[in-house]
Scaffold this active site. Structure first.
Site, mmCIF file in Angstrom:
data_model
loop_
_atom_site.group_PDB
_atom_site.id
_atom_site.type_symbol
_atom_site.label_atom_id
_atom_site.label_comp_id
_atom_site.label_asym_id
_atom_site.label_seq_id
_atom_site.Cartn_x
_atom_site.Cartn_y
_atom_site.Cartn_z
ATOM 1 C CB SER A 29 -0.869 -0.036 1.256
ATOM 2 O OG SER A 29 -1.966 0.798 1.101
ATOM 3 C CB SER A 31 2.501 7.461 -2.961
ATOM 4 O OG SER A 31 3.668 7.514 -2.179
ATOM 5 C CB THR A 32 6.279 3.498 -3.653
ATOM 6 O OG1 THR A 32 6.683 4.573 -2.817
ATOM 7 C CG2 THR A 32 7.412 3.111 -4.574
ATOM 8 N N GLY A 86 6.178 -0.765 -0.474
ATOM 9 C CA GLY A 86 7.047 0.359 -0.138
ATOM 10 C C GLY A 86 7.460 0.245 1.322
ATOM 11 C CB ALA A 87 9.723 0.482 3.519
ATOM 12 C CE LYS A 98 5.267 -2.598 4.526
ATOM 13 N NZ LYS A 98 4.999 -1.388 3.695
ATOM 14 C CD GLU A 107 1.706 -2.085 4.067
ATOM 15 O OE1 GLU A 107 1.458 -1.239 3.194
ATOM 16 O OE2 GLU A 107 2.286 -1.793 5.130
ATOM 17 C CE LYS A 125 9.796 6.919 1.976
ATOM 18 N NZ LYS A 125 8.863 5.991 1.399
HETATM 19 C C1 5RP Z 1 1.743 1.626 4.229
HETATM 20 C C2 5RP Z 1 3.217 1.522 4.122
HETATM 21 C C3 5RP Z 1 3.865 2.175 2.929
HETATM 22 O O1 5RP Z 1 4.546 1.215 2.199
HETATM 23 C C4 5RP Z 1 4.824 3.229 3.427
HETATM 24 O O2 5RP Z 1 4.125 4.145 4.265
HETATM 25 C C5 5RP Z 1 5.493 3.983 2.277
HETATM 26 O O3 5RP Z 1 4.547 4.762 1.616
HETATM 27 P P1 5RP Z 1 4.883 5.596 0.306
HETATM 28 O O4 5RP Z 1 5.158 4.621 -0.770
HETATM 29 O O5 5RP Z 1 3.613 6.405 0.068
HETATM 30 O O6 5RP Z 1 6.069 6.492 0.597
HETATM 31 O O7 5RP Z 1 3.892 0.932 4.917
HETATM 32 O O8 5RP Z 1 1.281 1.051 5.432
#
Ligand code: 5RP
Length: 231
Positions: A29, A31-32, A86-87, A98, A107, A125
């Site tokens: 989940s 944006s990535t 993502g993370a 996460k 996740e 990151k």
């Molecule tokens: C969601 C997550 C996402 O992977 C993490 O917050 C990174 O988000 P983004 O890709 O928007 O930077 O752990 O629970």
């Protein structure tokens, strides 16, 4: 376009291009991951193939269905070939933080059964050590303030995450407490201690899954050094 946005798009495109056809996919989940789903949708439109996916959030599931993937519940698949996620942070051991998007419980359940996990992060990151970090914790709403009091013995500060004026609810109806730590020396030990606290369902510390981590600065994509990631 900001570097982070460019990085996420590039990571999404490269991950979508690398994915073998006929794989059962786990989708995290954020944006990535949304950029990855978009790119995968484009690939499917150009040259259709069937792709079964398990999604870690309702929003990822909707995006994935829109992109032409067949989204199924986790309990209906025997295994997941690739999890893509993502993370919020990653250290040199491949330990992840996460839960920025509140989807940490699902996740983890996806990454835990995946044969391989690919984590996509922009170059803000990676961290050498986890210092001044926030660990999201999924907690049972019933008695959450007591859970927070128990957590305050471990963390520098603990805040209830809000969506507007109400507590943010996860897709499983849990609250998120964001716990701040000055320094985390042993992420595995901290994860285990936090999970034992009454009311805590899960933590945002993902230790020992040995993911492949791709990093991008918006210009290129590289793999985080495997040799450094020894748990
Ligand atoms: C969601 C997550 C996402 O992977 C993490 O917050 C990174 O988000 P983004 O890709 O928007 O930077 O752990 O629970």
């Amino acid at each position: 376009m900001a570097n982070a946005v460019r990085a996420k798009q590039l990571l999404g495109r490269e991950a979508a291009a690398a994915l073998p056809e006929d794989s059962v996919l786990g989708i995290g989940s954020g944006s990535t991951v949304a950029a990855f789903i978009d790119a995968l949708g484009e690939r499917i439109r150009e040259k259709p193939f069937s792709c079964l996916a398990v999604a870690a959030s309702e929003s990822s599931a909707r995006l994935a269905e829109g992109a032409g993937l067949r989204v199924v519940p986790l309990e209906t698949v025997a295994t997941i070939d690739f999890a893509v996620d993502g993370a919020d942070a990653v250290d040199v051991h491949g330990t992840l933080i996460k839960g920025g998007g509140a989807a940490l419980v699902r996740e983890r359940l996806i990454i835990a059964v995946a044969q391989q996990s690919l984590i996509l992060v922009d170059d803000s990151k990676p961290m050498t050590t986890f210092e001044n970090v926030t660990i999201p914790l999924a907690v049972i709403p019933f008695g959450w303030s007591n859970t927070r009091s128990r957590l305050q013995r471990e963390a520098a500060a603990v805040t209830l995450r809000l969506a507007g004026e109400s507590p943010k609810l996860t897709d499983d109806g849990l609250y998120i407490l964001d716990a701040q730590f000055d320094v985390i020396e042993d992420a595995g030990a901290l994860h285990r201690r936090l999970k034992l606290i009454d009311g805590v369902v899960d933590t945002g510390l993902f230790v020992g899954y040995r993911p492949v981590v791709w990093v991008s600065d918006g210009q290129r994509v590289w793999t985080m050094e495997e040799a450094a990631r020894i748990d």
